[in-house]
Design an enzyme around this catalytic site. Sequence first.
Site, PDB file in Angstrom:
ATOM      1  N   ARG A 273      44.869  44.164  33.444  1.00 28.27           N
ATOM      2  CA  ARG A 273      44.165  41.892  33.746  1.00 28.27           C
ATOM      3  C   ARG A 273      43.320  41.925  32.213  1.00 28.27           C
ATOM      4  O   ARG A 273      43.435  40.363  32.329  1.00 28.27           O
ATOM      5  CB  ARG A 273      43.485  42.678  34.106  1.00 28.27           C
ATOM      6  CG  ARG A 273      42.669  41.463  35.669  1.00 28.27           C
ATOM      7  CD  ARG A 273      41.778  41.418  36.424  1.00 28.27           C
ATOM      8  NE  ARG A 273      41.815  40.585  37.300  1.00 28.27           N
ATOM      9  CZ  ARG A 273      41.076  39.139  37.009  1.00 28.27           C
ATOM     10  NH1 ARG A 273      40.240  38.985  36.029  1.00 28.27           N
ATOM     11  NH2 ARG A 273      40.945  37.747  37.837  1.00 28.27           N
TER      12      ARG A 273
ATOM     13  N   ASP B 295      44.419  44.744  41.896  1.00 27.49           N
ATOM     14  CA  ASP B 295      43.022  45.791  40.685  1.00 27.49           C
ATOM     15  C   ASP B 295      42.309  46.595  41.142  1.00 27.49           C
ATOM     16  O   ASP B 295      41.586  45.993  42.278  1.00 27.49           O
ATOM     17  CB  ASP B 295      43.380  45.266  39.622  1.00 27.49           C
ATOM     18  CG  ASP B 295      41.726  44.459  39.580  1.00 27.49           C
ATOM     19  OD1 ASP B 295      41.211  45.075  40.524  1.00 27.49           O
ATOM     20  OD2 ASP B 295      41.245  43.397  38.571  1.00 27.49           O
TER      21      ASP B 295
HETATM   22  N1  EPU Z   1      35.833  35.065  39.323  1.00 28.47           N
HETATM   23  C1  EPU Z   1      35.598  34.693  40.464  1.00 28.47           C
HETATM   24  N2  EPU Z   1      37.234  33.741  39.282  1.00 28.47           N
HETATM   25  C2  EPU Z   1      37.139  33.212  38.342  1.00 28.47           C
HETATM   26  C3  EPU Z   1      36.553  34.451  37.383  1.00 28.47           C
HETATM   27  C4  EPU Z   1      36.264  35.717  38.454  1.00 28.47           C
HETATM   28  O1  EPU Z   1      36.041  34.408  41.283  1.00 28.47           O
HETATM   29  O2  EPU Z   1      38.227  32.304  38.401  1.00 28.47           O
HETATM   30  C5  EPU Z   1      35.126  36.482  40.367  1.00 28.47           C
HETATM   31  C6  EPU Z   1      35.324  38.010  39.944  1.00 28.47           C
HETATM   32  O3  EPU Z   1      36.329  37.894  40.483  1.00 28.47           O
HETATM   33  C7  EPU Z   1      34.622  39.166  40.350  1.00 28.47           C
HETATM   34  C8  EPU Z   1      33.233  38.053  39.517  1.00 28.47           C
HETATM   35  O4  EPU Z   1      33.873  36.971  39.650  1.00 28.47           O
HETATM   36  O5  EPU Z   1      34.026  39.197  40.832  1.00 28.47           O
HETATM   37  C9  EPU Z   1      33.125  38.332  37.979  1.00 28.47           C
HETATM   38  O6  EPU Z   1      34.701  38.166  37.530  1.00 28.47           O
HETATM   39  P1  EPU Z   1      34.232  37.489  35.676  1.00 28.47           P
HETATM   40  O7  EPU Z   1      35.045  36.908  35.025  1.00 28.47           O
HETATM   41  O8  EPU Z   1      32.942  37.882  35.171  1.00 28.47           O
HETATM   42  O9  EPU Z   1      35.028  39.754  35.116  1.00 28.47           O
HETATM   43  P2  EPU Z   1      35.902  40.144  34.251  1.00 28.47           P
HETATM   44  O10 EPU Z   1      36.699  38.880  32.967  1.00 28.47           O
HETATM   45  O11 EPU Z   1      37.245  39.833  34.898  1.00 28.47           O
HETATM   46  C10 EPU Z   1      34.685  41.388  32.516  1.00 28.47           C
HETATM   47  C11 EPU Z   1      34.430  43.240  32.187  1.00 28.47           C
HETATM   48  C12 EPU Z   1      34.540  43.702  33.681  1.00 28.47           C
HETATM   49  C13 EPU Z   1      33.105  43.022  33.909  1.00 28.47           C
HETATM   50  C14 EPU Z   1      33.403  42.279  34.151  1.00 28.47           C
HETATM   51  C15 EPU Z   1      31.685  41.700  34.157  1.00 28.47           C
HETATM   52  C16 EPU Z   1      36.664  42.798  30.579  1.00 28.47           C
HETATM   53  C17 EPU Z   1      38.072  42.827  30.029  1.00 28.47           C
HETATM   54  N3  EPU Z   1      36.389  43.172  31.573  1.00 28.47           N
HETATM   55  O12 EPU Z   1      35.440  41.167  33.288  1.00 28.47           O
HETATM   56  O13 EPU Z   1      34.926  44.772  32.579  1.00 28.47           O
HETATM   57  O14 EPU Z   1      32.756  43.974  34.604  1.00 28.47           O
HETATM   58  O15 EPU Z   1      33.696  41.676  32.882  1.00 28.47           O
HETATM   59  O16 EPU Z   1      30.943  42.225  33.228  1.00 28.47           O
HETATM   60  O17 EPU Z   1      36.174  42.311  29.249  1.00 28.47           O
HETATM   61  C18 EPU Z   1      35.206  47.433  32.517  1.00 28.47           C
HETATM   62  O18 EPU Z   1      35.652  47.708  31.448  1.00 28.47           O
HETATM   63  O19 EPU Z   1      35.355  48.451  33.425  1.00 28.47           O
HETATM   64  C19 EPU Z   1      35.519  46.458  33.185  1.00 28.47           C
HETATM   65  C20 EPU Z   1      35.876  45.971  34.654  1.00 28.47           C
END
Ligand code: EPU
Length: 426
Positions: free
Chosen positions: A95, A119
Amino acid sequence: MSGVERFRVVGGARLSGSVSVPGAKNSVLKLMAAALLAEGTTQLSRVPSILDVEIMAELLRRLGCTVDHADDQLSITVPEAPGHEADYDLVRRMRASICVLGPLLARCGEVSVALPGGDAIGSRGLDLHVEGLKRLGAEIESEHGFLIARAPQGLHGGQVWLDFPSVGATENLLMAAVLAHGTTIIDNAAREPEIVDLCHLLESMGAKLGGVGTSTLEVQGVDRLSPAAHTTVGDRIIAGTFAFAAAMTQGDVEVRGAVTQHIDIALDKLAQAGAEVDGGDDWFRVSIDRRPSAVDVVTLPFPGFATDMQPFALALNAVADGTAMITENLFDGRFAFVHELVRLGAEVRTDGHHAVVRGKPLLSGAPVRATDVRAGAGLVLAGLVAEGVTTVSEIHHIDRGYPDLATTLRGLGADIVREPEPEASY
Ligand code: EPU
């Protein structure tokens, strides 16, 4: 091959010794995407050998880049005009591929990224990415499973208030804004250490940033960026994995190479659980010679307790003395692995985004299955404190984020091997 392998853990060992953590997965993937912002060769050091890095490297190659990965060094050579389409087969596998959206839009004025779809850890939306990029002048539509973004007149600066400090949205907006005309303010920005690391690379490439490490980022767009060399920040989640493993096994483990401050809140939880914790800027030691006490945990964006460590907190409380409440505020699917933990004898009840865990002195070994990278690591930790044999299947999830977890744990005295998954007999 990893899809047909599993971990076999025999519980009972007390972990002791010293480990070093590699560079952070959730940083390096974005650093690789940021390389797209400049023609030429960007050099990244301390790059972990994990599946997600391979997938991102393949994505960059398909965009016309040359990518070489040797030891922990990665070089990415970006052509004058990179491609601008990220296929479904790669985005589906990882993702985080969505993080090429911002840099490619800035660089090419047009980008198509396949929509990631569902996912294992919940309904992760992209609305904040889309709304933010629109504020910078992008036209965005979704068509035939692709998110298509265009900026025919180029991107311009803008004011963006994120409803939630999303890591991915903050990164995409940053990487779009660095080449936009004018100044962008990203308010309620995420401030995870991996975002700070990305900011440091962008600054080395010539980006003009203010408020780095705060929730208000100011970006003054520049006409062009140059390739740079950068060393990836240490992986705080892997550091946390070993910290929890030490506390759960009543062990004594020193962890080197992560910024201790990045996991202060987790180490404080372990201290509350009864562990002795000490250390310096880039190392810490967790030791405990009794059963840990139960500790409540609430996940929140940084500097709150990381959702990526929530499975470890659940596993610790499964063998702690007392009852704890775990509250998951980030991802609605992150308790999916509780069913597997219960197979190991854990007493856990979930209700919405809360889980109540009643600790038992020992779990009991059984076959379980990893549902995502952190849940998989959490199950391995649970296996370390389960009587008898635990097998953890579908370890390709774990390989996404941990370079050879079994070998590292063996070095600390754990009885764990990687072995072929027996063929199904039906
Ligand atoms: N969200 C929305 N809309 C958006 C973006 C996010 O509703 O446009 C929601 C998501 O659905 C979720 C929350 O906001 O409920 C957090 O999402 P965020 O965008 O902060 O996370 P991410 O960028 O998708 C990254 C890490 C994750 C980690 C999270 C939070 C990467 C590749 N992934 O995900 O890591 O859990 O930040 O810290 O950097 C992992 O390494 O196992 C992993 C999942």
